[in-house]
Design an enzyme around this catalytic site. Structure first.
Site, PDB file in Angstrom:
ATOM      1  N   TYR A  19     -28.633  34.685   8.389  1.00  0.00           N
ATOM      2  CA  TYR A  19     -27.802  35.827   8.778  1.00  0.00           C
ATOM      3  C   TYR A  19     -26.557  35.375   9.548  1.00  0.00           C
ATOM      4  O   TYR A  19     -26.354  35.769  10.688  1.00  0.00           O
ATOM      5  CB  TYR A  19     -28.629  36.819   9.596  1.00  0.00           C
ATOM      6  CG  TYR A  19     -29.679  37.506   8.764  1.00  0.00           C
ATOM      7  CD1 TYR A  19     -29.367  38.660   8.050  1.00  0.00           C
ATOM      8  CD2 TYR A  19     -30.962  36.989   8.655  1.00  0.00           C
ATOM      9  CE1 TYR A  19     -30.312  39.276   7.240  1.00  0.00           C
ATOM     10  CE2 TYR A  19     -31.918  37.607   7.851  1.00  0.00           C
ATOM     11  CZ  TYR A  19     -31.588  38.751   7.145  1.00  0.00           C
ATOM     12  OH  TYR A  19     -32.520  39.358   6.358  1.00  0.00           O
ATOM     13  N   ASP A 248     -49.175  43.014   5.571  1.00  0.00           N
ATOM     14  CA  ASP A 248     -48.330  41.827   5.663  1.00  0.00           C
ATOM     15  C   ASP A 248     -48.615  41.175   7.012  1.00  0.00           C
ATOM     16  O   ASP A 248     -48.123  41.608   8.049  1.00  0.00           O
ATOM     17  CB  ASP A 248     -46.859  42.240   5.530  1.00  0.00           C
ATOM     18  CG  ASP A 248     -45.908  41.060   5.666  1.00  0.00           C
ATOM     19  OD1 ASP A 248     -46.353  39.970   6.078  1.00  0.00           O
ATOM     20  OD2 ASP A 248     -44.711  41.242   5.386  1.00  0.00           O
TER      21      ASP A 248
HETATM   22  C1  PLP Z   1     -41.033  36.268   8.316  1.00  0.00           C
HETATM   23  C2  PLP Z   1     -41.682  37.392   7.626  1.00  0.00           C
HETATM   24  C3  PLP Z   1     -41.610  37.529   6.219  1.00  0.00           C
HETATM   25  C4  PLP Z   1     -40.790  36.614   5.348  1.00  0.00           C
HETATM   26  O1  PLP Z   1     -41.249  35.294   5.342  1.00  0.00           O
HETATM   27  P1  PLP Z   1     -40.274  34.111   4.888  1.00  0.00           P
HETATM   28  O2  PLP Z   1     -41.145  32.901   4.934  1.00  0.00           O
HETATM   29  O3  PLP Z   1     -39.144  34.085   5.874  1.00  0.00           O
HETATM   30  O4  PLP Z   1     -39.795  34.425   3.514  1.00  0.00           O
HETATM   31  C5  PLP Z   1     -42.292  38.587   5.644  1.00  0.00           C
HETATM   32  N1  PLP Z   1     -43.005  39.453   6.393  1.00  0.00           N
HETATM   33  C6  PLP Z   1     -43.101  39.334   7.721  1.00  0.00           C
HETATM   34  C7  PLP Z   1     -43.938  40.317   8.486  1.00  0.00           C
HETATM   35  C8  PLP Z   1     -42.441  38.317   8.391  1.00  0.00           C
HETATM   36  O5  PLP Z   1     -42.519  38.236   9.731  1.00  0.00           O
END
Ligand code: PLP
Length: 428
Positions: A19, A248
């Site tokens: 960014y 996630d």
């Molecule tokens: C960092 C993050 C991602 C993305 O992961 P990258 O390895 O940067 O592609 C996705 N979901 C959550 C909750 C994250 O903290």
């Protein structure tokens, strides 16, 4: 060897950072090495690291055991393709992940970054519904203030404002967003807190493949902790309306919040889970998407008969070996005691932070400490100040926060917290 000035000059001419602008490049601090919880800059200044390199470095930098594990693996093989071949590091890792995560998650897809694991999760959900003869269920429901990564699918479930969706609206899947969960882990959940969420399920369930959430803590979209009750309601609504649940856990996984996974706070089990970040303790990029037998079975009985994804570096043995060593180290130590110790430290050192002019809120949960300011911080002012004080933090927007390595000593944590407050005082 390049000098410090040469590195900065090449970098600012040619290199994108996360960014960042190349017209107005931000200040940069070249790093020589890192050890334990310390980052050593090329000018030999040492910084106590409060970021764990974006939630990843749970055991500290340059750890002898992980170094050994990766060296051992290099001597066997650094990589082989995963199509038609397999190996011990991958087998061990998927076994670890199946054992650690909720018992319904039994199938593991190894991906190469967090964002890719989210793409994989979304594709799994869509392929699943396709196999159930319900191709109209392809949209995702997400939360305001969510963050799930930077690739298109992942971006399409990030907060539409933070993610500047309007820039990409022509090509971005149009997903649905419920209001962000009310903040506060202990805040009792009121009916109106989930009214709009329920309405979205009622109105759109026929076209929803899955709901995706960051369990218990929304990370990069605002560092917001919320109630386990909310997560339970999400699980119930997903069941009631036949929508898959994707948690996630890329940021929350492996103990950061005080439980092994965010969904453990609510005792819920998702249909699909993503893991990344601290999976490899900050050594290499690797992520994983887990799913249930039901989802895997559906996908494999569907039209394609296979899951439609396969990265070149899938199951990279070096990354798997690192992940295995990191997980074994975590399980061998009383990691919960470490997290509780850090939580207690953050609470003790930051109790008075709210009294500093300009501070709006202080939030602490597990090994996560957040100071929210009234106004966005000026990075060109605060970043050099933090470095001058001997600490490494990377604030964003109105948030000055830390997620230290679990191994940070009480003394180093006290130093980190005190210096953070000194810098915030000096802003006023
Ligand atoms: C960092 C993050 C991602 C993305 O992961 P990258 O390895 O940067 O592609 C996705 N979901 C959550 C909750 C994250 O903290």
């Amino acid at each position: 060897m390049l000098t410090q000035e040469e590195i900065i000059s090449i970098d600012q001419k040619h290199c994108w950072h996360p960014y960042s602008s190349l017209i107005n490049p931000p200040p940069l601090f070249p790093v020589k090495s890192a050890e334990g919880v310390r980052i050593r800059l090329m000018d030999d200044r040492e910084l106590i690291d409060g970021m764990a390199s974006w939630w990843c470095v749970i055991h500290g930098y340059n750890h002898p055991r992980i170094n050994q594990a990766i060296t051992r693996q290099i001597e066997q093989m650094s990589h082989v393709m995963f199509g038609g071949l397999t190996h011990e590091p991958a087998a061990k890792l998927v076994q670890h992940l199946v054992d650690l995560t909720p018992s319904a998650l039994t199938k593991v897809f190894l991906a190469d970054s967090g964002s890719v694991s989210v793409e994989v999760a979304i594709k799994m959900a869509i392929q699943y519904w396709n196999s159930q003869q319900r191709p109209e269920k392809y949209r995702l429901l997400s939360l305001r203030n969510g963050y799930h990564g930077d690739t298109f699918g992942a971006m399409s479930v990030c907060d539409p404002v933070n993610g500047m969706h309007h820039l990409f609206s022509a090509v971005l899947p149009q997903n649905l967003f419920a209001p962000a969960p009310p903040m506060g882990y202990e805040r009792p959940l009121a009916d109106e807190d989930v009214q709009e969420l329920r309405r979205l399920f009622e109105q759109h369930h026929h076209e929803l493949a899955a709901m995706i959430v960051e369990p218990i803590v929304q990370g990069a979209g605002g560092m917001r902790m919320y109630s386990p009750e909310y997560l339970k309601v999400v699980r119930q609504l997903c069941d009631e309306f036949e929508v898959l649940l994707i948690t996630d856990e890329i940021a929350t996984g492996f103990g950061r919040t005080g439980m092994m996974f965010g969904c453990d706070h609510a005792g819920i089990s998702p249909d699909i889970m993503t893991l990344g970040k601290s999976l490899t303790a900050g050594y290499m990029t690797l992520a994983a998407t887990l799913c249930t037998d039901k989802v895997a079975d559906g996908i494999c009985r569907g039209e394609a008969g296979v899951f439609m994804h396969g990265p070149t570096y899938m199951g990279n043995p070096l990354a798997c070996a690192v992940a295995n060593e990191s997980i074994e180290m975590l399980l061998e130590r009383d990691w919960q005691a470490d997290i509780q110790r850090i939580e207690a430290g953050l609470k003790a050192h930051w109790t008075d932070a709210k009294q500093i002019p300009g501070v709006k809120d202080v939030r602490i949960m597990g090994a996560i400490g957040v100071i929210e300011m009234e106004e966005p911080v000026d990075m060109t002012v605060i970043q050099p100040k933090l470095v001058e004080e001997g600490i490494w933090l990377r604030p964003f927007g109105r948030l000055i926060y830390t997620m230290p390595p679990y191994v940070m000593s009480d003394e180093d944590l006290a130093f980190l917290c005190r210096k953070t407050l000194d810098v915030i005082w000096s802003l006023g």
